[in-house]
Design an enzyme around this catalytic site. Structure first.
Site, PDB file in Angstrom:
ATOM      1  N   GLY A 230      28.504  17.340  59.767  1.00  0.00           N
ATOM      2  CA  GLY A 230      27.173  17.776  60.188  1.00  0.00           C
ATOM      3  C   GLY A 230      26.937  17.463  61.657  1.00  0.00           C
ATOM      4  N   ASP A 231      25.795  17.908  62.159  1.00  0.00           N
ATOM      5  CA  ASP A 231      25.409  17.653  63.553  1.00  0.00           C
ATOM      6  C   ASP A 231      26.398  18.226  64.556  1.00  0.00           C
ATOM      7  OD1 ASP A 231      23.277  16.078  62.522  1.00  0.00           O
ATOM      8  OD2 ASP A 231      24.659  14.410  62.289  1.00  0.00           O
TER       9      ASP A 231
ATOM     10  N   GLY B 121      26.080  20.921  66.083  1.00  0.00           N
ATOM     11  CA  GLY B 121      25.398  21.797  67.042  1.00  0.00           C
ATOM     12  C   GLY B 121      25.222  23.185  66.454  1.00  0.00           C
ATOM     13  N   LYS B 122      25.113  23.244  65.124  1.00  0.00           N
ATOM     14  CA  LYS B 122      24.972  24.536  64.451  1.00  0.00           C
ATOM     15  C   LYS B 122      23.709  25.263  64.896  1.00  0.00           C
ATOM     16  CE  LYS B 122      25.106  22.557  60.442  1.00  0.00           C
ATOM     17  NZ  LYS B 122      25.439  21.204  60.886  1.00  0.00           N
ATOM     18  N   GLY B 123      22.629  24.483  65.095  1.00  0.00           N
ATOM     19  CA  GLY B 123      21.343  25.097  65.444  1.00  0.00           C
ATOM     20  C   GLY B 123      21.490  26.013  66.646  1.00  0.00           C
ATOM     21  N   LYS B 124      22.168  25.517  67.663  1.00  0.00           N
ATOM     22  CA  LYS B 124      22.312  26.308  68.882  1.00  0.00           C
ATOM     23  C   LYS B 124      23.193  27.550  68.644  1.00  0.00           C
ATOM     24  CE  LYS B 124      24.702  26.534  73.076  1.00  0.00           C
ATOM     25  NZ  LYS B 124      25.308  25.995  74.270  1.00  0.00           N
TER      26      LYS B 124
ATOM     27  N   GLY C   7      18.442  18.806  59.933  1.00  0.00           N
ATOM     28  CA  GLY C   7      17.611  19.339  61.006  1.00  0.00           C
ATOM     29  C   GLY C   7      18.459  20.057  62.028  1.00  0.00           C
ATOM     30  N   HIS C   8      17.997  21.205  62.466  1.00  0.00           N
ATOM     31  CA  HIS C   8      18.690  21.911  63.540  1.00  0.00           C
ATOM     32  C   HIS C   8      17.867  21.770  64.802  1.00  0.00           C
ATOM     33  CE1 HIS C   8      21.589  23.725  61.060  1.00  0.00           C
ATOM     34  NE2 HIS C   8      20.826  24.638  60.523  1.00  0.00           N
TER      35      HIS C   8
ATOM     36  N   GLN D   7      24.205  20.648  57.291  1.00  0.00           N
ATOM     37  CA  GLN D   7      25.197  19.569  57.130  1.00  0.00           C
ATOM     38  C   GLN D   7      26.615  20.077  57.426  1.00  0.00           C
ATOM     39  OE1 GLN D   7      23.233  19.634  53.740  1.00  0.00           O
ATOM     40  NE2 GLN D   7      21.991  17.852  54.065  1.00  0.00           N
TER      41      GLN D   7
ATOM     42  N   THR E 115      26.463  14.966  50.482  1.00  0.00           N
ATOM     43  CA  THR E 115      25.140  15.479  50.154  1.00  0.00           C
ATOM     44  C   THR E 115      25.198  16.098  48.752  1.00  0.00           C
ATOM     45  OG1 THR E 115      23.286  16.664  51.130  1.00  0.00           O
ATOM     46  CG2 THR E 115      25.413  17.787  51.193  1.00  0.00           C
TER      47      THR E 115
ATOM     48  N   PRO F  50      21.130   6.390  64.509  1.00  0.00           N
ATOM     49  CA  PRO F  50      22.246   6.575  65.438  1.00  0.00           C
ATOM     50  C   PRO F  50      23.475   7.045  64.672  1.00  0.00           C
ATOM     51  CG  PRO F  50      21.749   4.235  65.160  1.00  0.00           C
ATOM     52  CD  PRO F  50      20.749   4.985  64.338  1.00  0.00           C
TER      53      PRO F  50
ATOM     54  N   LEU G 277      31.779  20.210  74.468  1.00  0.00           N
ATOM     55  CA  LEU G 277      32.926  19.838  75.286  1.00  0.00           C
ATOM     56  C   LEU G 277      32.470  19.022  76.499  1.00  0.00           C
ATOM     57  CD1 LEU G 277      36.026  20.332  75.710  1.00  0.00           C
ATOM     58  CD2 LEU G 277      35.347  22.126  77.336  1.00  0.00           C
TER      59      LEU G 277
ATOM     60  N   GLY H 167      26.945  22.841  76.816  1.00  0.00           N
ATOM     61  CA  GLY H 167      25.647  22.270  77.173  1.00  0.00           C
ATOM     62  C   GLY H 167      24.647  22.674  76.118  1.00  0.00           C
TER      63      GLY H 167
END
Ligand code: GDP
Length: 444
Positions: free
Chosen positions: A11-12, A14-17, A39-40, A236, A251, A322, A350, A433
């Protein structure tokens, strides 16, 4: 074409972007599993938004969003999210649909989640986010769950009342303490929930959400027949999948590509492409094995891992916990490619590695003295493996402004090429970025 987008690690990624970027080519965006524990983060037009249940496609005025049947939806969180969207000028009505088959996460599921985690002895805690997701999926499989369609029926509030009474019995068995059950909007006394307060809360929620609830299976198939393209977004990641992840540190749903069909009602034949989002290093939140771990809040303090945490802002979007950080793990990526059928990678973050002089890649594991290249099937084995590393030179310059892959510093390009070579699919997107502009679209 219909596309599934999944997280390839824990998870995390950067799927949201990436979803936000791919939404350009989609008409409908569907969330297919998980709940408001995921959360995204999307940064668009300089504004940062964290979306928990509503697909981020809602930020694009011409797109329709669906909360599919595989999701467990907390009505109160969804109302909050709809209000936040409205306050920022985005109107979801008419563009957001929730499946009649979507299970609901109720206040009493949250209470159970917290009481059960509190009752687990130290060392046996699952590291749940306490949002009721596990108990809601348990209720689904146990066939006692309430679905959004039930909210529209006359006996809905009676069923809620009954379920609070059943939960109170279970809380008595668990000897739940008031302080373990602290949940906003929920009065607790003597380890017991106030049924009438909860019933009143859902009576109001029902009025607010009813206009959004439709048969989304019929809707998606009609849309498909009309030539619309559908993007299915996973929350996730693969290594948190209830079947394919590091069980039991997982999960309660299937974030993998197969879950997209189960969680939406589209068939495997409807899917044209699978995109795997993978970060240029690895992070993990909560408990469970993590072979390439360098840094965490407890006992690992490697400076390179600390750089990843700090430069990558590695804190949970919803939980603020964290994240643990470590080197890229190609065994994880290959496994994810296989389980999900990844066609293209979206490689993210990257730029976070820009300042590291040397960068390692885990290419295989050593398990009890034997080199292995596949993912062990148990968390116990995974906890025993030692990573086999390859080391590469860092590029030691900024990459965020690069607009063509050819302009990447040669050492950064070599690192990207090596990750792709080790990981079994083509590179479709490179993200350097947090902003939409810092995205190189190579094939998607
Ligand atoms: P998700 O759950 O997979 O969507 O991941 P999160 O939203 O929790 O984490 C992604 C975080 O990384 C967000 O704060 C993004 O703005 C940020 N992000 C996404 N892609 C990049 C990237 O290429 N570089 C950097 N530095 N940050 C990124």
């Amino acid at each position: 074409m219909n596309t599934i987008l999944i997280g390839s690690q824990w998870g995390d990624e950067g799927k949201g972007k990436i979803i936000d970027v791919l939404t350009d080519k989609a008409d409908i965006v569907v969330r297919y599993q998980g709940g408001s524990n995921a959360g995204h983060t999307v940064i668009a037009e300089g504004k940062k938004r964290v979306l928990r249940l509503v697909p981020s496609g809602i930020l694009h005025p011409a797109k329709t969003c669906v909360i599919g049947n595989g999701v467990v939806m907390n009505p109160l969180d969804l109302i909050g999210e709809i209000e936040e969207l409205r306050a920022s000028g985005v109107e979801p009505k008419g563009r957001l649909f929730i499946s009649t088959r979507t299970q609901m996460v109720m206040l009493y599921h949250r209470a159970l989640d917290k009481a059960e985690e509190a009752a687990r002895p130290v060392g046996k805690k699952i590291g749940t986010t306490g949002r009721g997701i596990g108990p809601a999926y348990a209720a689904k499989v146990g066939r006692s769950g309430l679905r959004c369609g039930d909210m529209l029926q006359d006996d809905f509030l009676d069923r809620v009342r009954e379920q609070v009474a059943e939960t109170n019995e279970r809380l008595r068995e668990l000897r739940a303490k008031d302080e373990d059950l602290a949940i906003p909007g929920c009065t607790v006394k003597g380890g017991q929930l106030d049924a009438e307060e909860i019933v009143a809360t859902y009576a109001a929620a029902k009025e607010r959400l009813a206009p959004y609830v439709i048969d989304t299976v019929a809707y998606l198939h009609e849309a498909k027949a009309a030539g619309k393209s559908i993007l299915l977004e996973g929350a996730q990641g693969t290594m948190l999948d209830i079947d394919f992840g590091t069980y039991p540190f997982v999960t309660s749903s299937n974030p993998t590509a197969g879950g997209a069909c189960i969680g939406s009602g589209l068939s495997p034949r409807d899917i044209g492409c699978v995109v795997g989002v993978v970060k240029a290093y690895t992070t993990r939140v909560g408990e469970g094995p993590f072979p390439t771990e360098l840094y965490n809040a407890v006992d690992k303090q490697d400076p390179d891992g600390k750089t990843m945490a700090e430069r990558g802002h590695e804190f949970g979007a919803v939980t603020k916990r964290p994240r643990r950080t470590g080197w890229y793990d190609a065994v994880v990526a290959r496994y994810s490619q296989q389980v999900n059928g990844v066609d293209y990678w979206a490689l993210t973050k990257l730029d976070v590695l820009d300042t590291l002089p040397k960068i390692k890649i885990c290419v295989a594991y050593e398990l009890d003295g034997t080199r292995i290249e596949t993912m062990p099937s148990t968390a116990r084995e995974l906890a025993r493996v030692k990573p086999v590393y390859e080391e590469m030179d860092g590029w030691l310059c900024e990459t965020s402004d690069v607009t063509r892959i050819e302009d990447l510093p040669p050492k950064a390009r070599a690192y990207v090429d090596r990750l792709v070579e080790l990981s079994g699919a083509k590179l479709g997107i490179l993200s350097i970025g947090p902003a939409r502009e810092s995205t190189l679209r190579l094939a998607l």
